[in-house]
Design a protein around this motif. Structure first.
Motif, PDB file in Angstrom:
ATOM      1  N   GLU A 171       0.825  -1.212   0.000  1.00 43.29           N
ATOM      2  CA  GLU A 171       0.000   0.000   0.000  1.00 43.29           C
ATOM      3  C   GLU A 171       0.858   1.261   0.000  1.00 43.29           C
ATOM      4  O   GLU A 171       0.561   2.230  -0.711  1.00 43.29           O
ATOM      5  N   ILE A 172       1.911   1.256   0.787  1.00 42.93           N
ATOM      6  CA  ILE A 172       2.794   2.431   0.855  1.00 42.93           C
ATOM      7  C   ILE A 172       3.461   2.675  -0.491  1.00 42.93           C
ATOM      8  O   ILE A 172       3.507   3.814  -0.983  1.00 42.93           O
ATOM      9  N   LEU A 173       3.958   1.606  -1.092  1.00 38.49           N
ATOM     10  CA  LEU A 173       4.631   1.751  -2.385  1.00 38.49           C
ATOM     11  C   LEU A 173       3.658   2.212  -3.470  1.00 38.49           C
ATOM     12  O   LEU A 173       4.006   3.035  -4.327  1.00 38.49           O
ATOM     13  N   GLU A 174       2.434   1.705  -3.420  1.00 36.35           N
ATOM     14  CA  GLU A 174       1.435   2.122  -4.406  1.00 36.35           C
ATOM     15  C   GLU A 174       1.087   3.596  -4.226  1.00 36.35           C
ATOM     16  O   GLU A 174       0.895   4.334  -5.200  1.00 36.35           O
ATOM     17  N   SER A 175       1.042   4.048  -2.988  1.00 35.41           N
ATOM     18  CA  SER A 175       0.646   5.436  -2.717  1.00 35.41           C
ATOM     19  C   SER A 175       1.647   6.442  -3.255  1.00 35.41           C
ATOM     20  O   SER A 175       1.274   7.582  -3.567  1.00 35.41           O
ATOM     21  N   ILE A 176       2.902   6.045  -3.406  1.00 36.40           N
ATOM     22  CA  ILE A 176       3.914   6.969  -3.937  1.00 36.40           C
ATOM     23  C   ILE A 176       4.186   6.712  -5.414  1.00 36.40           C
ATOM     24  O   ILE A 176       5.009   7.402  -6.025  1.00 36.40           O
TER      25      ILE A 176
END
Length: 674
Positions: free
Chosen positions: A570-575
Motif C-alpha cells: 500500500e505504501i509503495l502504491e501510494s507513492i
C-alpha cells in the motif's frame, strides 16, 4: 584449562588470541563477565558514599569492560563465520544480555544517583565532555524506562527481551536462506558473461563443494550476473531468490517476525509515553520528527521518480528491440541499464573491472588518509579471526594510532552486506586505549592465484567502510560511550559517505586504478568516461532506496500493521513506485530495520547524511581542492575526533559554518542541473 577469554591477552597489541579461542569458551566467559558486571553495578548503586561523577558515571562506564571485550570477539565470529553452535550462543546471549540491560536500566538506586548528579550538574565543575556524558547517561536511562513503575516497568522489560530474541532470529533466518541457495550453471549458461563473473561463479561453486560454477546470493556475484547474463530465465530465477530471502515459508520465514517486531516496538513507545515508535526513535536524531524525515525523502522522490520513469521507457524500448515482448521486469532492469551505460558512456564493465583490484583500492584508501590526516598503514602479523583477514598497524609520526582489520571476501557463514565494527574502542578513562577497527565486506573471492577484482560500486563500498574506520581510529575522547561512531544515526554516515568522494578524485584513480595484467594506469579517456557516468541509473538507485526508507518510516510512524507485506504494498502504491523497481530491501530481509533497532525508523539516515557529505566535500573543492590541508584538519578536529561529545548539528556547523540544503544532494545525484 584456563579460558583464554578470561585471561590477560599477552598478544601483540593485546589482540584477542583467536588461535586459542574455541566456541566452548564463550558461555563460561560471558556468564563470568555478566556476574562481574552485575557485582560492579550493584556496588555503585548501593554505595553509601554520596554520588559523584567518578563513583557513579565513570564507574558505570567501566562496570562491564570485561563483558564488552568478550562480546566483541564473539559477535565478530558470529557475524563473519557463523556455525550452528555460534547461532545457538547468539540466541542464548540475546536472552541473557537483554535481562542484564533491563536490570541496569530499571535499577532504582542507580538511577537515583544519576538523577542526583543531574540535578546538581551546574555545581559539579564538570568538563564539557563529562557534562555531555552525564546528559546522555541520564537520557538513556529515562528512554529505557527508569522512571516507570509497576506493570509498565515489568512489561517493558518483557518487550525488550522479546525484541532482542526476534532480532537474532531474523538475522539467522536470512543467513540460512543465503547459505542454502545456489544456482548451478552449465557451461552453456556462462555464454555472454564477462570472465570476472565466470571466475566468481567458479570460485563460488568450489566454495560450496559443487562440481561446476554457481551463482549465490552474495551481492558481489548476483548483481553482475543480473547485469550481464543474456538468459532472461536465469536472471529471473536469480532475482526471485535474492528478493525472496526471509519469505520462503518454513522455519526461516521472517514475515511473522516482522509483524511481531512492529507491534512490540509500538507497545514499547506507548509504554514510554510516545505517540509512535518513530517519534521515540527520532527524538535523539538530527531529524527529530517523522515529518522532517518525510519532507526530505519526498523532496528527493519527485525528481528521482521522474528520472526513473524516463529511464524505464528507454530500457523497455531496448528490450523490445531485442525481441522480448511484454513489460520491463525487475530482472531486466540491470541488464538493459548496463547496455545503456555502454551506449551512453562507452563503458564496458569487463574492460573497466581489471583496473579495480582490491589490493590497489585498499592502497588508495590508505594513501588518501595519509595525505589528509598524516596516518600510515603497515601490515602486521597478529592473531585474526579468519585466514582471509588482513591486519595493519595505523601510525602517525611513528606513534601508534590503531589496528585496522579488513575482512573482504564473501563466504558461507558470513552475514551479507558491509559494515564497520570494533574489537576495542578508543578511550582514555582506563589509560590511552587505542582502537582495533574491523571493516567487513562481501566481495567475490577470486580463484587461486588470481587478483581480486572489484566493481566500481565495490570500490566505493571499500572507501565507505574505511570512512567509518577513520571515524573510529581518529577518535580522541575520554569516555568510550561517546567514542568514534557513537553519534546520532543520521550523522554516523557522514564520514563514511564523505570518504567515498576521494575515490572519484581523478588523480587518485590515475595512480591506483591500474590494470591487473599490464600494470598500466587507467587511460584518461576511460577514467573520464567513468566519472561522467557516476550518475548513470541514479533514478533507479534513488527510487529503490527511498522506497525502503519510506516503508520503514511509515511502518513505525503509524499503528503497527497486522500484515506488513500488505501495508508495504500500500505504501509503495501510494507513492507510485515503478513496477520494475523493487524496494532495495523488502521487509522479510530488511536487516537494517528488523535485525535490531539500529536503523529502525532511521534507514533515511543515509540520505540525511548525504545532504551533508555533498556539502562537506564542496568545502574542500571551494578551498584548495580535495586534499586541502586546512579543510582536512578541520574535518578531523571538528568531526572525526569528537565522537558524540557534542550535538551533531553543532559539530557540522563548526566545520562548515552552516547547515546545508538538499540542493547539493540533488546536483550530486544528477537529478537537477548542476
Amino acid at each position: 584449562m584456563t579460558n583464554p577469554l578470561l585471561s590477560e591477552w599477552d598478544t601483540r597489541f593485546e589482540m584477542p588470541p583467536f588461535d586459542k579461542i574455541e566456541d566452548s569458551h564463550f558461555e563460561e566467559a560471558v556468564d563470568a563477565a555478566l556476574a562481574e558486571a552485575r557485582e560492579a553495578v550493584d556496588a555503585i548503586a548501593k554505595s553509601e558514599a554520596s554520588p559523584t561523577f567518578a563513583n557513579t558515571v565513570e564507574a558505570l562506564e567501566r562496570a562491564d569492560e570485561t563483558l564488552g571485550r568478550i562480546l566483541s570477539v564473539f559477535y565478530t565470529l558470529a557475524s563473519t563465520d557463523s556455525n550452528p553452535e555460534r547461532q545457538r550462543l547468539q540466541r542464548e546471549f540475546s536472552r541473557k544480555l537483554s535481562a542484564y540491560s533491563s536490570e541496569v536500566a530499571m535499577n532504582a538506586d542507580l538511577f537515583a544517583r544519576i538523577e542526583t548528579l543531574w540535578q546538581q550538574r551546574d555545581s559539579l565543575d564538570l568538563t564539557d565532555e563529562q557534562h555531555r556524558l552525564l546528559y546522555l547517561t541520564r537520557r538513556s536511562f529515562v528512554r529505557a524506562g527508569a522512571q516507570l513503575e509497576g506493570f509498565p516497568r515489568d512489561r517493558l522489560s518483557e518487550v525488550k527481551a522479546r525484541l532482542s530474541s526476534l532480532g537474532t532470529q531474523f538475522t539467522q533466518n536470512i543467513l540460512a536462506d543465503e547459505r542454502e541457495w545456489a544456482m548451478e550453471l552449465a557451461e552453456a549458461d556462462l555464454e555472454g558473461l564477462p570472465q570476472f563473473v565466470i571466475d566468481g561463479a567458479r570460485a563460488a561453486g568450489a566454495e560450496r563443494g559443487l562440481d561446476g560454477p554457481a551463482i549465490t546470493l552474495s551481492r558481489s556475484l548476483i548483481v553482475p550476473f543480473l547485469q550481464f547474463s543474456p538468459r532472461r530465465d536465469l536472471r529471473e530465477t536469480a532475482w526471485r531468490a535474492w528478493t525472496s530471502r526471509g519469505a520462503n515459508g518454513g522455519e526461516t520465514d521472517n514475515r511473522d517476525i516482522a509483524a511481531e517486531v512492529l507491534q512490540l516496538r509500538e507497545e514499547r513507545a506507548m509504554l514510554l509515553g510516545y505517540d509512535s515508535f518513530a517519534d521515540y526513535k527520532l527524538e535523539t536524531e538530527m531529524a527529530k520528527t517523522p515529518g522532517a524525515v518525510r519532507d526530505l525523502l519526498m523532496k528527493v522522490w519527485t525528481p528521482a521518480k521522474e528520472a526513473a520513469d524516463a529511464d524505464a521507457t528507454r530500457l523497455a524500448a531496448m528490450m523490445h528491440a531485442d525481441g522480448v515482448n511484454g513489460d520491463l521486469e525487475p530482472w531486466d532492469w540491470r541488464y538493459y541499464s548496463e547496455k545503456r551505460r555502454k551506449e551512453d558512456h562507452d563503458l564496458d564493465e569487463a574492460e573497466l573491472k581489471p583496473y579495480f583490484q582490491l589490493d590497489r583500492m585498499l592502497e588508495a584508501a590508505f594513501a588518501c588518509a595519509n595525505r589528509l590526516f598524516g596516518i600510515e598503514a603497515q601490515p602486521v602479523d597478529i592473531p585474526v579471526h579468519h585466514p582471509d583477514v588482513r591486519a595493519y598497524e595505523i601510525t602517525r609520526n611513528g606513534a601508534h594510532v590503531a589496528i585496522f582489520l579488513g575482512d573482504y571476501f564473501a563466504r558461507g557463514g558470513k552475514r551479507s552486506g558491509a559494515w564497520c565494527t570494533t574489537l576495542r574502542n578508543q578511550q582514555k578513562l582506563a589509560g590511552d586505549i587505542r582502537p582495533v577497527v574491523l571493516n567487513v565486506c562481501n566481495f567475490a573471492k577470486p580463484t587461486e592465484g588470481q587478483p581480486a577484482l572489484l566493481s566500481y560500486d565495490d570500490a566505493r563500498t571499500l572507501f565507505h567502510e574505511f570512512g567509518h574506520a577513520l571515524h573510529q581510529m581518529l577518535s580522541d575522547v575520554t569516555y568510550e560511550s561517546v567514542s568514534g561512531t557513537s553519534v546520532a544515526r543520521d550523522f554516523v554516515e557522514l564520514p563514511s559517505q564523505l570518504y567515498e568522494h576521494w575515490l572519484e578524485v581523478p588523480e587518485v584513480l590515475s595512480e591506483f586504478a591500474t590494470h591487473a595484467e599490464t600494470g598500466e594506469p587507467i587511460p584518461e579517456a576511460l577514467r573520464d568516461r567513468l566519472l561522467a557516468a557516476t550518475t548513470h541509473d541514479m533514478g533507479f538507485q534513488t527510487v529503490e532506496y527511498i522506497g525502503s526508507a519510506l516503508v520503514d518510516l511509515e511502518f513505525h510512524a503509524e499503528e503497527a500493521p497486522d500484515d506488513p507485506m500488505e501495508r508495504q504494498a500500500e505504501i509503495l502504491e501510494s507513492i507510485g513506485m515503478p513496477a520494475a523497481i523493487p524496494m532495495r530491501h523488502a521487509t522479510p530481509h530488511f536487516a537494517h530495520v528488523f535485525a535490531g533497532d539500529g536503523y529502525s525508523s532511521a534507514y533515511y539516515s543515509y540520505m540525511w547524511s548525504e545532504v551533508m557529505d555533498a556539502d562537506a566535500f564542496a568545502a574542500f573543492e571551494e578551498a584548495g581542492g580535495a586534499f586541502d590541508p586546512e579543510r582536512a584538519k578541520a574535518l578531523e578536529d571538528d568531526i572525526l575526533s569528537k565522537g558524540g561529545t557534542e550535538e551533531a548539528e553543532t559539530l557540522y556547523t563548526r566545520f562548515r559554518g552552516r547547515m546545508p540544503g538538499v540542493e547539493a544532494l540533488l546536483k550530486g545525484r544528477g537529478l537537477i542541473d548542476a
